[in-house]
Design a protein around this motif. Structure first.
Motif, mmCIF file in Angstrom:
data_model
loop_
_atom_site.group_PDB
_atom_site.id
_atom_site.type_symbol
_atom_site.label_atom_id
_atom_site.label_comp_id
_atom_site.label_asym_id
_atom_site.label_seq_id
_atom_site.Cartn_x
_atom_site.Cartn_y
_atom_site.Cartn_z
ATOM 1 N N ILE A 186 -53.476 92.185 23.556
ATOM 2 C CA ILE A 186 -53.915 90.924 22.940
ATOM 3 C C ILE A 186 -52.685 90.111 22.519
ATOM 4 N N SER A 187 -51.668 90.784 21.989
ATOM 5 C CA SER A 187 -50.457 90.058 21.575
ATOM 6 C C SER A 187 -49.838 89.323 22.759
ATOM 7 N N PHE A 188 -49.725 90.021 23.879
ATOM 8 C CA PHE A 188 -49.106 89.358 25.033
ATOM 9 C C PHE A 188 -50.014 88.286 25.628
ATOM 10 N N ASP A 189 -51.308 88.408 25.404
ATOM 11 C CA ASP A 189 -52.216 87.344 25.836
ATOM 12 C C ASP A 189 -51.982 86.083 24.999
ATOM 13 N N VAL A 190 -51.799 86.274 23.697
ATOM 14 C CA VAL A 190 -51.555 85.131 22.813
ATOM 15 C C VAL A 190 -50.214 84.475 23.175
#
Ligand code: AMP
Ligand code: ZN
Length: 494
Positions: free
Chosen positions: A44-48
């Motif tokens: 999720i962090s890398f998606d953001v």
């Protein structure tokens, strides 16, 4: 845009190799089980992060692999009497479904290790040719001492590694530090043909080969969880740079660990919550808010309290958006007042611009999502205060709408779609019977039934039949509604 680079241990101005483009690689999961919410934090962090690049106008090529051949997969297959390919297929699909469910954008390319063996054999051959790797008994090993730069990422010297780590002392290794690039097949294991006989690739070589193949070398950003710095990413650098002779990638980004009671959530410790189980009772958007409230590099202690906090944050935003929508669509505006010289409306519009600007500044500062989310909340507070003062001019309605739109848009940039699903979908069918009995309604639409009841209550109040009006309200309350009387008429909140 400033990004903390694990390689240089400081924040650096981001300079893409190809102007206007970002090429990034994020290590994907080993598909032997469902992922837990710790793994999900990293993805999720890398998606953001990816979304912020896109919102900043970059074209992003995002490559993220599936490690679909590995000891853990083979062990699980043996335990369950299935093939490794069947196990990998099941959990690859489960992973893709789980990522879709939490709104993680699909990668531009999702290479599967088992489909990329040729690229790995090519890299291994280059390493042997360059004198950085050797074949031994059907295995191929990387010669760590042949690489003067080994340790650049983790900051460990070769001697520290020897004293700090337990190595498997396979007699085929020339040095305990060396690691496998290719493993000779054992009976019953999946294998591929290679110049060194039947076998399969080591884990680290996958990522070096697949990133070079799909992004070129060097590329801009390589990401993963902090636990991958050593040995996985250190080994990726060694293989990539010793084989191709160029820098591997410019910037290394690592996501902090999700913890439970101050310990890393992990399969081996048994303290994990599977993402799919958490999603049974938690809205994926709430989970994302929980993640955003902590900087991606910091550890995140997961707890019921944190989840409750994130739930109320989410509800605060969605209630505000619903109220803004209601107030705007029910505003009593004086038609003659078309002027936009309403000072409070102007102040709100200025605030919206300031919030948008500070949001971008926060995200540009190494993706400070907590600060960016804080900006959204400050606008939520202002929007609430603004509408509670009443919307009596078109300028005010427009400003309130603009605030709602900005909140919606900024949340969307995080990958959180604040679209409200129609509340009526969840309204109890008992409304129909109640409306039939108390308001003469004979249809089968809960929304119409609710409106008929509100109209009947308004009529009763008008004719001073307060007993009937109160009874209607009490019945609605019993069904779980709150009846809110506003200047624009009564409203049901479920
Ligand atoms: P794995 O399948 O174990 O390689 O993990 C997939 C990704 O999840 C890697 O990027 C890991 O660094 C990351 N990861 C594993 N455990 C955690 C955790 N507790 N918190 C955050 N990220 C994690
Ligand atoms: Zn990797």
């Amino acid at each position: 845009m400033k990004i903390y680079n694990t390689l240089t241990r400081r924040k650096e101005e981001f300079e893409p190799i190809h102007p206007g483009e970002v090429r990034m690689y994020v290590c994907g999961p080993t598909v032997y089980n469902h992922i837990h919410i710790g793994n999900a934090r990293t993805f999720i962090s890398f998606d953001v992060i990816r979304r912020h690049f896109i919102n900043s106008g970059y074209k992003v090529t995002f490559v993220s692999n599936l490690t679909d051949v590995d000891d853990k997969i083979i062990n699980r297959a043996n335990e369950e009497g299935r093939t490794a390919a069947e196990v990998a297929e099941e959990y690859s699909n489960a992973f893709i479904d789980a990522m879709d469910a939490v709104g993680v954008m699909r990668p531009t390319v999702r290479p599967r290790a088992t489909q990329e063996i040729d690229a790995m054999i090519e890299t291994i051959q280059m390493l042997i040719d360059n004198g950085h790797a050797y074949e031994s008994g059907g295995d191929v090993y990387f010669n760590v001492r042949s690489d003067n730069h080994y340790g650049v990422l983790s900051g460990r010297t070769v001697d520290e590694m020897i004293s700090g780590t337990r190595f498997d002392v396979d007699p085929r290794k020339h040095d305990a530090l060396d690691f496998a690039l290719w493993k000779a097949a054992k009976p019953g294991e999946p294998y591929w043909d290679s110049p060194w006989g039947k076998g399969r690739p080591g884990w680290h070589i996958e990522c070096s080969s697949m990133s070079a193949k799909y992004l070129g070398q060097p590329f801009d950003i390589h990401g993963g969880g902090l636990d991958l710095v050593f040995p996985h990413h250190e080994n990726e650098i060694a293989q990539a740079e010793c084989s191709r002779g160029t820098k591997f990638c410019n910037c290394w980004m690592h996501c902090g660990m999700l913890l439970v009671d101050s310990e890393k959530m992990s399969k081996s410790l048994g303290n994990f919550l599977l993402l799919k189980d958490v999603l049974q009772s938690v809205d994926a958007r709430v989970l994302r808010i929980l993640m955003l409230q902590t900087h991606y590099r910091s550890p995140l202690d997961y707890s019921k309290e944190r989840l409750d906090e994130a739930t109320s944050s989410f509800e605060r935003i969605s209630t505000t958006l619903r109220n803004v929508e209601w107030e705007c669509s029910h505003a009593q505006v004086d038609a003659s007042d078309g002027a936009s010289d309403d000072a409070s409306a102007k102040a709100l519009l200025d605030k919206i611009e300031a919030v948008k600007k500070r949001y971008v500044e926060a995200m540009d500062d190494d993706f400070n999502t907590a600060a960016a989310l804080g900006e959204v909340f400050s606008l939520v507070g202002d929007a609430n205060a603004f509408i509670s003062g009443g919307l009596d001019s078109q300028a005010k309605v427009d400003a309130a709408k603009a605030a709602g739109d900005a909140i919606f848009d900024l949340m969307g940039r995080f990958g959180i779609d604040m679209t409200d699903k129609p509340q009526e979908d969840e309204w109890p069918v008992e409304l129909l019977g109640l409306a039939s009995e108390m308001a003469g309604y004979s249809g089968d639409n809960t929304k119409e039934a609710a409106q008929a009841l509100l109209d009947a209550r308004a009529a009763a109040r008008k004719s001073k039949d307060f007993a009937t009006a109160d009874k209607i309200r009490d019945c609605l309350t019993n069904l779980g509604f709150t009846v809110e009387d506003t200047a624009a008429g009564a409203r049901l909140i479920f």
